[in-house]
Design a protein around this motif. Structure first.
Motif, PDB file in Angstrom:
ATOM      1  N   GLY A   1      19.272  35.378 -16.341  1.00 29.11           N
ATOM      2  CA  GLY A   1      20.223  34.387 -15.840  1.00 29.11           C
ATOM      3  C   GLY A   1      19.602  33.418 -14.866  1.00 29.11           C
ATOM      4  N   LYS A   2      20.457  32.727 -14.104  1.00 30.31           N
ATOM      5  CA  LYS A   2      20.014  31.716 -13.161  1.00 30.31           C
ATOM      6  C   LYS A   2      20.515  32.053 -11.767  1.00 30.31           C
ATOM      7  N   PRO A   3      19.838  31.570 -10.700  1.00 29.16           N
ATOM      8  CA  PRO A   3      18.577  30.857 -10.736  1.00 29.16           C
ATOM      9  C   PRO A   3      17.434  31.760 -11.205  1.00 29.16           C
ATOM     10  N   ILE A   4      16.255  31.182 -11.435  1.00 24.65           N
ATOM     11  CA  ILE A   4      15.134  31.950 -11.967  1.00 24.65           C
ATOM     12  C   ILE A   4      14.654  32.962 -10.936  1.00 24.65           C
ATOM     13  N   ARG A   5      14.834  34.237 -11.233  1.00 26.93           N
ATOM     14  CA  ARG A   5      14.365  35.294 -10.346  1.00 26.93           C
ATOM     15  C   ARG A   5      13.205  36.054 -10.965  1.00 26.93           C
ATOM     16  N   PHE A   6      13.156  36.092 -12.285  1.00 33.03           N
ATOM     17  CA  PHE A   6      12.111  36.820 -12.971  1.00 33.03           C
ATOM     18  C   PHE A   6      11.511  35.922 -14.050  1.00 33.03           C
ATOM     19  N   GLY A   7      10.221  35.997 -14.194  1.00 29.97           N
ATOM     20  CA  GLY A   7       9.577  35.193 -15.215  1.00 29.97           C
ATOM     21  C   GLY A   7       8.068  35.310 -15.107  1.00 29.97           C
ATOM     22  N   PHE A   8       7.370  34.418 -15.784  1.00 32.66           N
ATOM     23  CA  PHE A   8       5.917  34.427 -15.811  1.00 32.66           C
ATOM     24  C   PHE A   8       5.412  33.202 -15.054  1.00 32.66           C
ATOM     25  N   LYS A   9       4.554  33.440 -14.076  1.00 36.90           N
ATOM     26  CA  LYS A   9       4.060  32.352 -13.235  1.00 36.90           C
ATOM     27  C   LYS A   9       2.837  31.700 -13.863  1.00 36.90           C
ATOM     28  N   LEU A  10       2.816  30.374 -13.815  1.00 40.27           N
ATOM     29  CA  LEU A  10       1.671  29.599 -14.277  1.00 40.27           C
ATOM     30  C   LEU A  10       1.165  28.741 -13.126  1.00 40.27           C
ATOM     31  N   TRP A  11      -0.149  28.639 -12.995  1.00 41.33           N
ATOM     32  CA  TRP A  11      -0.743  27.647 -12.098  1.00 41.33           C
ATOM     33  C   TRP A  11      -1.030  26.412 -12.937  1.00 41.33           C
ATOM     34  N   CYS A  12      -0.488  25.263 -12.530  1.00 35.05           N
ATOM     35  CA  CYS A  12      -0.541  24.070 -13.384  1.00 35.05           C
ATOM     36  C   CYS A  12      -1.188  22.894 -12.663  1.00 35.05           C
ATOM     37  N   LEU A  13      -1.928  22.107 -13.422  1.00 37.73           N
ATOM     38  CA  LEU A  13      -2.440  20.826 -12.956  1.00 37.73           C
ATOM     39  C   LEU A  13      -1.880  19.750 -13.870  1.00 37.73           C
TER      40      LEU A  13
ATOM     41  N   GLY B   1      -9.408  31.716  -0.109  1.00 43.85           N
ATOM     42  CA  GLY B   1      -8.114  32.328  -0.344  1.00 43.85           C
ATOM     43  C   GLY B   1      -7.553  31.964  -1.705  1.00 43.85           C
ATOM     44  N   GLN B   2      -6.375  32.513  -2.015  1.00 46.58           N
ATOM     45  CA  GLN B   2      -5.784  32.290  -3.338  1.00 46.58           C
ATOM     46  C   GLN B   2      -5.487  30.822  -3.592  1.00 46.58           C
ATOM     47  N   GLY B   3      -4.948  30.127  -2.591  1.00 46.06           N
ATOM     48  CA  GLY B   3      -4.645  28.712  -2.771  1.00 46.06           C
ATOM     49  C   GLY B   3      -5.879  27.903  -3.113  1.00 46.06           C
ATOM     50  N   GLY B   4      -6.977  28.157  -2.399  1.00 49.65           N
ATOM     51  CA  GLY B   4      -8.225  27.456  -2.688  1.00 49.65           C
ATOM     52  C   GLY B   4      -8.785  27.817  -4.041  1.00 49.65           C
ATOM     53  N   ASP B   5      -8.681  29.110  -4.423  1.00 51.12           N
ATOM     54  CA  ASP B   5      -9.138  29.539  -5.749  1.00 51.12           C
ATOM     55  C   ASP B   5      -8.424  28.760  -6.845  1.00 51.12           C
ATOM     56  N   VAL B   6      -7.103  28.611  -6.699  1.00 50.04           N
ATOM     57  CA  VAL B   6      -6.307  27.946  -7.728  1.00 50.04           C
ATOM     58  C   VAL B   6      -6.670  26.471  -7.832  1.00 50.04           C
ATOM     59  N   VAL B   7      -6.680  25.773  -6.705  1.00 54.04           N
ATOM     60  CA  VAL B   7      -6.946  24.329  -6.730  1.00 54.04           C
ATOM     61  C   VAL B   7      -8.347  24.044  -7.259  1.00 54.04           C
ATOM     62  N   LEU B   8      -9.354  24.694  -6.699  1.00 53.17           N
ATOM     63  CA  LEU B   8     -10.723  24.428  -7.140  1.00 53.17           C
ATOM     64  C   LEU B   8     -10.948  24.903  -8.572  1.00 53.17           C
ATOM     65  N   GLY B   9     -10.299  26.013  -8.950  1.00 51.33           N
ATOM     66  CA  GLY B   9     -10.446  26.501 -10.316  1.00 51.33           C
ATOM     67  C   GLY B   9      -9.877  25.529 -11.332  1.00 51.33           C
ATOM     68  N   LEU B  10      -8.694  24.996 -11.071  1.00 55.31           N
ATOM     69  CA  LEU B  10      -8.086  24.038 -11.992  1.00 55.31           C
ATOM     70  C   LEU B  10      -8.837  22.715 -11.996  1.00 55.31           C
TER      71      LEU B  10
END
Length: 228
Positions: free
Chosen positions: A100-112, A138-147
């Protein structure tokens, strides 16, 4: 198979509460282009047995091995020369439609994606199994630099992100790559050397008041957007 995939694509823009309603006889739910193209039983049979990975080559270290081939194909085809200089990194959620809504469960994607909404890369989040290189940022830096690396973002581009990702070291690393970056800072990530006014103290000032500090490579600003 083309018909099956077409129904999946159609269901993304013409949504109904239940998948079986696409074959309903009711006038307010019936979708004739679906019911006239493929039977409900045939569609559900294909959906049940459709696999994207070879089970004989199961990678026990990758929790997303069943969908990894799909993302590999999609991300390869997403790659086109950048048309707009402004891009952003953020998370997106593929919702679990049974919750249902709002989105509480799902699959997370890191997107550019760019400012027009075009998606260049979507990396599924799988904890330690996420297919992004580890850095000391950290995780934030991993995501940004990785993408940024996966999309081969060229110098001169400008990338935007929120306070989950932003850190001083990340901004400086992007600057070193020739990429402009803008992000909101969390309070505990702004070093004391910038000597910005305390948040409570700053809210007492007139709305629209801004204070900035710079060390020559970074510009950090705090502004008052409250009604006080």
């Amino acid at each position: 198979m083309y018909t099956f995939l077409g129904v999946l694509l159609l269901s993304g823009c013409h949504q109904l509460p239940n998948r079986r309603l696409y074959w309903s006889k009711s006038e307010d739910c019936s979708v004739e282009i679906v019911s006239n193209s493929i039977t409900r039983n045939r569609f559900e049979e294909i959906l049940k047995y459709l696999h994207l990975a070879d089970n004989a080559r199961y990678d026990w270290q990758d929790r997303l091995y069943k969908v990894r081939p799909l993302f590999s194909v999609l991300n390869k085809n997403f790659k086109i020369p950048f048309q707009i200089e402004n891009i952003s990194v953020d998370e997106s959620i593929i919702p679990n439609l049974f919750c249902g809504k709002p989105i509480r469960f799902g699959f997370k994607l890191w997107c550019l994606s760019d400012s027009a909404g075009y998606l260049y890369h979507a990396e599924p989040y799988a904890g330690v199994d996420t297919d992004l290189p580890k850095t000391d940022l950290g995780q934030g830096g991993d995501v940004v630099l990785g993408l940024v690396d996966k999309c081969r973002v060229p110098p001169g581009m400008k990338v935007f992100f929120d306070n989950f990702f932003t850190s001083e070291n990340l901004l400086k690393e992007l600057t070193r790559k020739g990429i402009g970056a803008t992000g909101t800072f969390r309070e505990n990530r702004v070093k004391e050397i910038y000597n910005l006014p305390e948040k409570i103290q700053f809210k007492r000032l007139k709305r629209g008041k801004a204070v900035y500090r710079s060390d020559g490579s970074l510009l950090i600003m705090r502004w008052n957007d409250s009604n006080v």
